[in-house]
Design an enzyme around this catalytic site. Structure first.
Site, PDB file in Angstrom:
ATOM      1  N   HIS A  47       0.838  -1.198   0.000  1.00 63.11           N
ATOM      2  CA  HIS A  47       0.000   0.000   0.000  1.00 63.11           C
ATOM      3  C   HIS A  47       0.874   1.250   0.000  1.00 63.11           C
ATOM      4  CE1 HIS A  47      -3.330  -2.448   2.025  1.00 63.11           C
ATOM      5  NE2 HIS A  47      -2.248  -3.100   2.433  1.00 63.11           N
ATOM      6  N   TYR A  48       0.287   2.397  -0.377  1.00 57.50           N
ATOM      7  CA  TYR A  48       0.873   3.669   0.027  1.00 57.50           C
ATOM      8  C   TYR A  48      -0.054   4.317   1.041  1.00 57.50           C
ATOM      9  CZ  TYR A  48      -2.024   5.992  -3.663  1.00 57.50           C
ATOM     10  OH  TYR A  48      -3.040   6.440  -4.479  1.00 57.50           O
ATOM     11  N   THR A  49       0.518   5.215   1.854  1.00 59.95           N
ATOM     12  CA  THR A  49      -0.251   5.780   2.964  1.00 59.95           C
ATOM     13  C   THR A  49      -1.080   6.984   2.566  1.00 59.95           C
ATOM     14  OG1 THR A  49       1.598   7.209   3.607  1.00 59.95           O
ATOM     15  CG2 THR A  49       1.484   5.015   4.624  1.00 59.95           C
ATOM     16  N   GLU A 111       2.707  -0.911   4.489  1.00 65.03           N
ATOM     17  CA  GLU A 111       2.379   0.458   4.089  1.00 65.03           C
ATOM     18  C   GLU A 111       3.671   1.222   3.841  1.00 65.03           C
ATOM     19  OE1 GLU A 111      -0.439   2.180   3.651  1.00 65.03           O
ATOM     20  OE2 GLU A 111      -2.051   1.010   4.596  1.00 65.03           O
ATOM     21  N   HIS A 155      -2.769  -3.246  -3.179  1.00 68.14           N
ATOM     22  CA  HIS A 155      -4.142  -3.094  -2.694  1.00 68.14           C
ATOM     23  C   HIS A 155      -5.112  -2.965  -3.863  1.00 68.14           C
ATOM     24  CE1 HIS A 155      -6.654  -1.213   0.815  1.00 68.14           C
ATOM     25  NE2 HIS A 155      -7.075  -2.408   0.468  1.00 68.14           N
ATOM     26  N   ASP A 165      -3.853   2.138  -4.799  1.00 68.60           N
ATOM     27  CA  ASP A 165      -2.473   2.041  -4.314  1.00 68.60           C
ATOM     28  C   ASP A 165      -1.925   0.623  -4.494  1.00 68.60           C
ATOM     29  OD1 ASP A 165      -4.502   1.503  -2.244  1.00 68.60           O
ATOM     30  OD2 ASP A 165      -2.837   1.168  -0.880  1.00 68.60           O
TER      31      ASP A 165
END
Length: 260
Positions: A47-49, A111, A155, A165
């Site tokens: 994921h990215y945050t 993440e 994700h 993401d």
């Protein structure tokens, strides 16, 4: 006689110990381990945050969402382990991969601090230092849990109707070249693309069936609706990130056909 008395005393002590055990008390013998077992962890989800370091750490540690690991965007990225790998982190949400639902139960979530898609439509790149750390972390997790390459996903792969993401700038090919993820046979893809340009594109039933074969959850109605477009866009972000408009063009479908 002294030996006889000593043996009697030991026997008496053992009997006394057994006699004092309360109902329901027990001991567990862990000296024998079954050969037929493996890890409960089958997937890694990246994921990215969509926010910065401090906010990401606060959200993932204090709010109703979490991940096993957080990789910061510092020049020398820090790795926080926020959830033990033996426990469920709440990172995947409503998702599916190869027919498996409840992805939180069988996955490790990572993440990465990155803002993702910005207001002007551009995407924030990942730093080389971040990717080096993510790569090392993935190698460690894969080795310990024997995770298959096709089960290292984004994700957007497992929830294509609501997530984008880690985005098109995440270097899936670079990681796959290290054995960390699935990639396609590029020579076959070029040949298939020429074949599709000569003979025409497969119909939507074929496209949907192939995306399902690749692991994606997708409608099987033969129609190029919004849900199917979202899945194609997720596939493109992973395997053809230069253009991820959700249109099933010859290059996209050739890559899909060349995917193992």
């Amino acid at each position: 006689m002294r030996l006889k008395h000593l043996i009697s005393a030991v026997a008496l002590l053992l009997l006394t110990a057994c006699a004092t055990r309360q109902p329901g008390e027990f001991t567990i013998d862990r000296s024998i381990q079954a050969k037929s077992q493996n890890s409960r962890v089958e997937f890694i989800v990246l994921h990215y945050t969509a926010t910065g370091n401090e906010a990401s750490l606060k959200i993932l540690s204090q709010q109703n969402v979490s991940s096993h690991y957080l990789v910061t965007s510092a020049p020398e990225p820090l790795v926080y382990q926020l959830v033990d790998e033996s426990r469920r982190a709440w990172h995947a949400g409503n998702s599916e991969w190869f027919g498996r639902t409840d992805m939180n139960s069988g996955s490790i979530g990572i993440e990465i601090v990155n803002h993702g898609r910005k207001d002007d439509g551009t995407w924030e790149p990942y730093t080389a230092a971040q990717i080096a750390v993510v790569s090392a972390l993935l190698k460690d997790i894969v080795a310990r849990h024997q995770i298959k390459p096709f089960n290292i996903v984004g994700h957007s792969d497992i929830a294509p109707q609501r997530k984008i993401d880690p985005g098109p700038l995440f270097p899936w090919k670079q990681l796959a070249q290290q054995g960390l993820g699935r990639w396609y046979d590029e020579n076959k893809a070029r040949a298939y693309e020429q074949e599709f340009l000569r003979s025409g594109l497969p119909d939507m039933n074929w496209v949907q069936a192939e995306l399902q074969r690749a692991g994606y959850i997708i409608p099987r109605n033969g129609e190029q609706g919004k849900a199917t477009k979202n899945v194609i866009a997720a596939f493109q972000m992973h395997y053809r990130p230069s253009l991820h408009d959700g249109v099933p063009d010859a290059e996209t479908l050739a890559i899909l056909k060349a995917l193992p």
